[in-house]
Write an enzyme that holds these catalytic residues in place. Sequence first.
Site, mmCIF file in Angstrom:
data_model
loop_
_atom_site.group_PDB
_atom_site.id
_atom_site.type_symbol
_atom_site.label_atom_id
_atom_site.label_comp_id
_atom_site.label_asym_id
_atom_site.label_seq_id
_atom_site.Cartn_x
_atom_site.Cartn_y
_atom_site.Cartn_z
ATOM 1 N N HIS A 105 0.880 -1.183 0.000
ATOM 2 C CA HIS A 105 0.000 0.000 0.000
ATOM 3 C C HIS A 105 0.913 1.228 0.000
ATOM 4 O O HIS A 105 1.987 1.197 0.628
ATOM 5 C CB HIS A 105 -0.835 0.130 1.276
ATOM 6 C CG HIS A 105 -1.807 -0.968 1.554
ATOM 7 N ND1 HIS A 105 -1.460 -2.114 2.182
ATOM 8 C CD2 HIS A 105 -3.150 -1.050 1.343
ATOM 9 C CE1 HIS A 105 -2.536 -2.879 2.336
ATOM 10 N NE2 HIS A 105 -3.572 -2.263 1.835
ATOM 11 N N ASP A 108 2.276 1.997 3.389
ATOM 12 C CA ASP A 108 3.180 1.007 3.997
ATOM 13 C C ASP A 108 4.618 1.373 3.678
ATOM 14 O O ASP A 108 5.520 1.173 4.483
ATOM 15 C CB ASP A 108 3.035 -0.399 3.370
ATOM 16 C CG ASP A 108 1.644 -0.949 3.399
ATOM 17 O OD1 ASP A 108 0.879 -0.547 4.271
ATOM 18 O OD2 ASP A 108 1.349 -1.806 2.542
HETATM 19 C C1 XLS Z 1 -7.806 -6.644 4.516
HETATM 20 C C2 XLS Z 1 -7.342 -6.832 3.164
HETATM 21 C C3 XLS Z 1 -6.159 -5.949 2.779
HETATM 22 C C4 XLS Z 1 -5.994 -5.934 1.277
HETATM 23 C C5 XLS Z 1 -5.180 -4.813 0.744
HETATM 24 O O1 XLS Z 1 -8.551 -7.428 5.077
HETATM 25 O O2 XLS Z 1 -7.018 -8.175 2.989
HETATM 26 O O3 XLS Z 1 -5.010 -6.374 3.413
HETATM 27 O O4 XLS Z 1 -5.448 -7.122 0.820
HETATM 28 O O5 XLS Z 1 -5.714 -3.575 1.031
#
Ligand code: XLS
Length: 441
Positions: A105, A108
Site C-alpha cells: 500500500h 506502507d
Molecule cells: C484486509 C485486506 C487488505 C488488502 C489490501 O482485510 O485483505 O489487506 O489485501 O488492502
Amino acid sequence: MNAPATRFFGALEPIRFQGTDATDPLSYRWYDKNRVVAGRTMAEHLRFAVCYWHSFCWPGGDPFGGETFLRPWMHGVDPMEMAKAKADVAFDLFRLLDVPFFTFHDVDAAPEGANLAEQAKNVAAICDVFEKKIEETGVKLLWGTANLFSHRRYMAGAATNPDPEVFAYAAGQVRIALEATKRLGGANYVLWGGREGYETLLNTDMKRELDQFGRFLAMVAEHKHKIGFDGPLLIEPKPREPTKHQYDFDVATVYGFLERYDLLADVKVNIEQNHALLAGHSFEHEVMLANALGIFGSIDINRGDALLGWDTDQFAMDVGELTLVFHEILKGGGFTTGGMNFDAKIRRQSIDPADLLHAHVGSIDACARALLNAAAMLEKRTLTAPREARYAGWDGAEGQAILAGKRSLAEVADRATAEGLDPQPRSGRQEFLEGEVMRSL
Ligand code: XLS
Ligand code: NI
Ligand code: NI
C-alpha cells in the site's frame, strides 16, 4: 546488502530447495522453483509475493495490547530514513525467500503525506528506492494499492463517503498509487474497499453510495487506460471488518456490481481465504465461482481460524484445503497477471526475525505440495471425470438444445409428458470423492 538489513536477519544464505529428506527447517522441501509441473515451472505457477503491510508495518499489537515486535525501522526519528531502512529489510527478506514478487500500500512503503502534494512527493521518493532495488534484485511488483481506510478522514468510507471532498482526496491518493504501480512495472492494481460499507443503515443511503462507488471505479479504469497501465484492476471482496457490512461482500456480489456499472472489461477479483470464510463460503467456492464468471484474477493467500470469527490472516498451511483451491485454479488455466500474495501475518508472540522466515517457508511449501497434488488429480481426472459423468446427460442432443434456447418450457414439458418421463435419482458419491481427495494428498 547493506548493514541494517544484514543485522536483522543475520548472515543467512537464500533459502533453497533441498528435497523432502532435508532436515534444515529453513529449506524448501517441495517448492522447487524450476521444476516443471503441468507445463510450467513451479515459480511460474505460484507467482509468490511477500506483502509489505503485515510483514514490515504491523508492530504485533492487538485490541488489548500494544506492539510486541519492536522492529528497529519503526523506532527512528526521520520517517523517510525509517522507510528506507524498512525497504532494505524488505528486499533482504525477498532475497532470502527467493520469491519473485512483492505487494504494498502507498502508506506502507512511504511516510503518509500531510496533504496530497506531500503524499505524491513521498511516494515518488520511495519509488526511486524501489526502482533501484527492483533493478538490482529482479524482484517484481505483483500489485500496488492505496490505503483508503486507516486515516480518520476515511472513517465513513472513501468513494462511498457522504462528503465528496473525501471522494476527491481518495481519487488523489489512487492516482498517485496507480501511477507509482505503473512506474514500478506492477502486474495489477488492487482496490480493497475496507470502509466502503456502513455501520448503520440509519444514516446511510445505499443507492447513493453504490453509485459513488461505481463512478469511482469507472474513473480509476479510465485513468488506467489514459496512462497506459496494462494490468487489470482487482477488487478484493470481503463481507465485513472493519465495517459491519462491506459492499464488495463476495465474488458473486462483486460480479453483480461490475455488471451494473459496466466494469467487467477492466476489473477482476483478488480472492482471500479468510474473506471467503467470513462471507460464509469456502476458499475453493470463491475461486470456482470467479472462474465460472470469468473474473478470476489473483489470490491473497492466508487462512482464518475456524473458532474465531474475524480476519486472523494466518499463514496458510492446510495442504488439503490448498489442494482443492489449486485444483480449481489449474482447471481454470492458472494465473495470468495474478499470483499468490502472502496477505498473512505472524502471530503476536512470533517476535523473532526467524519467525517471518518460517512463516513464509512453511506456507510456500504448503502451496507447492498443493500444486503437485492438484496437478496429479487433474492428470488422473480424479474429480473432473466424475463431475463430467454427473452432467453427461446435458451433453446429449436434447440437453444441448435446451441450453441453446431451442426449446420452450411448453416443448420440454410436452415431451416429458408424452414420453412419460420418470427420472431416477443417482448417488452424489460424496464420501467416495472425499476418499479420492484424501488418497491424493
Ligand atoms: C484486509 C485486506 C487488505 C488488502 C489490501 O482485510 O485483505 O489487506 O489485501 O488492502
Ligand atoms: Ni487481502
Ligand atoms: Ni484480509
